[in-house]
Design a protein around this motif. Sequence first.
Motif, mmCIF file in Angstrom:
data_model
loop_
_atom_site.group_PDB
_atom_site.id
_atom_site.type_symbol
_atom_site.label_atom_id
_atom_site.label_comp_id
_atom_site.label_asym_id
_atom_site.label_seq_id
_atom_site.Cartn_x
_atom_site.Cartn_y
_atom_site.Cartn_z
ATOM 1 N N ALA A 121 100.256 21.116 -4.191
ATOM 2 C CA ALA A 121 100.846 22.326 -3.619
ATOM 3 C C ALA A 121 100.651 23.548 -4.514
ATOM 4 N N ASP A 122 100.587 23.338 -5.840
ATOM 5 C CA ASP A 122 100.430 24.478 -6.749
ATOM 6 C C ASP A 122 99.073 25.153 -6.575
ATOM 7 N N ARG A 123 98.123 24.443 -5.969
ATOM 8 C CA ARG A 123 96.761 24.967 -5.872
ATOM 9 C C ARG A 123 96.402 25.421 -4.455
ATOM 10 N N ILE A 124 97.092 24.861 -3.430
ATOM 11 C CA ILE A 124 96.666 25.089 -2.043
ATOM 12 C C ILE A 124 97.279 26.396 -1.516
ATOM 13 N N ALA A 125 96.403 27.386 -1.292
ATOM 14 C CA ALA A 125 96.878 28.701 -0.847
ATOM 15 C C ALA A 125 97.110 28.742 0.663
ATOM 16 N N ARG A 126 96.387 27.919 1.396
ATOM 17 C CA ARG A 126 96.533 27.951 2.861
ATOM 18 C C ARG A 126 96.018 26.646 3.466
ATOM 19 N N PHE A 127 96.759 26.129 4.459
ATOM 20 C CA PHE A 127 96.312 24.986 5.260
ATOM 21 C C PHE A 127 96.317 25.467 6.694
ATOM 22 N N HIS A 128 95.134 25.721 7.236
ATOM 23 C CA HIS A 128 95.082 26.187 8.626
ATOM 24 C C HIS A 128 94.701 25.035 9.550
ATOM 25 N N HIS A 129 95.480 24.888 10.617
ATOM 26 C CA HIS A 129 95.281 23.804 11.583
ATOM 27 C C HIS A 129 94.802 24.398 12.909
ATOM 28 N N VAL A 130 93.643 23.921 13.361
ATOM 29 C CA VAL A 130 93.070 24.439 14.605
ATOM 30 C C VAL A 130 93.515 23.533 15.754
ATOM 31 N N SER A 131 94.255 24.098 16.688
ATOM 32 C CA SER A 131 94.743 23.282 17.801
ATOM 33 C C SER A 131 94.399 23.935 19.140
ATOM 34 N N THR A 132 94.997 23.384 20.176
ATOM 35 C CA THR A 132 94.585 23.709 21.541
ATOM 36 C C THR A 132 95.769 24.174 22.384
ATOM 37 N N ASP A 133 95.474 24.935 23.421
ATOM 38 C CA ASP A 133 96.529 25.327 24.375
ATOM 39 C C ASP A 133 96.941 24.150 25.257
#
Length: 357
Positions: A121-133
């Motif tokens: 967690a100290d290193r991860i600036a962003r976790f983007h999750h691509v999902s669907t409608d």
Amino acid sequence: MKALLVTGGCGFIGVNFIRFLLEETPDFHGRIVNVDKLTYAANPRSLADLAEAHPDRYRFVHADIADRARMARVFDEEQVDAVCHFAAESHVDRSIAAPDAFIVTNVVGTCTLLELARERADRIARFHHVSTDEVFGSLGPEGYFTEETPYHPNSPYAASKAASDHLVRAWHTTYGLPVTISNCSNNYGPFQFPEKLIPLMILNALEGRPLPVYGDGRNVRDWLYVRDHCEAVWRVMTRGAPGRTYAVGGGAEEANIDVVHRVCDLVDELAGPRPDGAPRRELVRFVADRPGHDRRYAIDGTRIGRELGWQPRESFETGLRRTVAWYLAHADWVAAVRSGAYRDWIRAHYGEEGGAM
Ligand code: NAD
Ligand code: TYD
């Protein structure tokens, strides 16, 4: 973001996203590590030229996101500091026929990545999750999906994506992981595997084969040009608030039968008439409906427009014309993704697992 992990980067949207970042995004200065299991839907050769052009900024790793030990090594050896998660089993009809792989990749695989990110967690600036409608279920003739629409997934695919969205949100609420989620509508454009509606219809129309339209053909989808989607994902990753969800649509609602007719007319125009001169619209065949077939999807994109200043640039007319032209100009790509020789090539380069269908 010095080392961005892109999962599923050899699939349709992933290929377009990596190209978009390396070729068209001056505010991205980092490296990309593309992790892909190379299922039937992947084509690593779609990025072969980029690997040569940017050897210091692009690396491909053949791995399964659900393989925790292997993915831990990727996170650490590459010093991953951001994640853009596309990898998934993505085809509704396949999920109806054989749902298991959807649970393993979409649910367990997403959980595995979240845990690896949480541990760093100290290193991860962003976790983007691509999902669907599709997680929101089906609309009637009126109304739109927004970020507040209750979840009501109907297909095994949609249920697996809904589960993954909930996990991602929970890892933010519980552990403070800086996540974002985007729920987008149906993408179309170059590099899409020809099992989805638009590329399937383009190729069948070109080859004079029947065009199977499910049910009465009046189901409605909101079509989003893939490059517009890539721009939206990058906007959300870089400017979206942690913990926030964004609905992304193309503002292009069309009934399936109208999409298929447009494709037929474009193929007639751009590839020339069939040998017998008959219009390709005559190839349409109404076939048995998909079980649980959602009637209508449509997105209200007010939030991403107002907060992040994103709008789709491409109209359905221009985007579809570009797409048909791309498939006509890339017969070699099409032949490769359909051929057994291509599966052999993957096995030769990446080993037996790479051929898993
Ligand atoms: P795709 O099926 O074309 O590509 C998926 C990629 O993920 C493939 O390269 C595949 O090899 C890889 N993959 C699958 N299982 C894996 C695993 N266990 N480990 C590593 N890699 C694995 O899908 P797409 O159309 O590019 O969709 C990308 C993402 O966008 C998915 O999460 C999908 O749910 C979402 N999405 C797609 C659409 C659309 O219209 N295509 C719309 C909304 C959301
Ligand atoms: P698809 O491309 O599979 O995307 P999704 O199911 O994720 O929306 O299908 C788009 C629409 O086209 C959907 O309403 C089902 C329909 N369809 C057909 O009518 N015939 C086909 O051969 C396919 C693949 C889809």
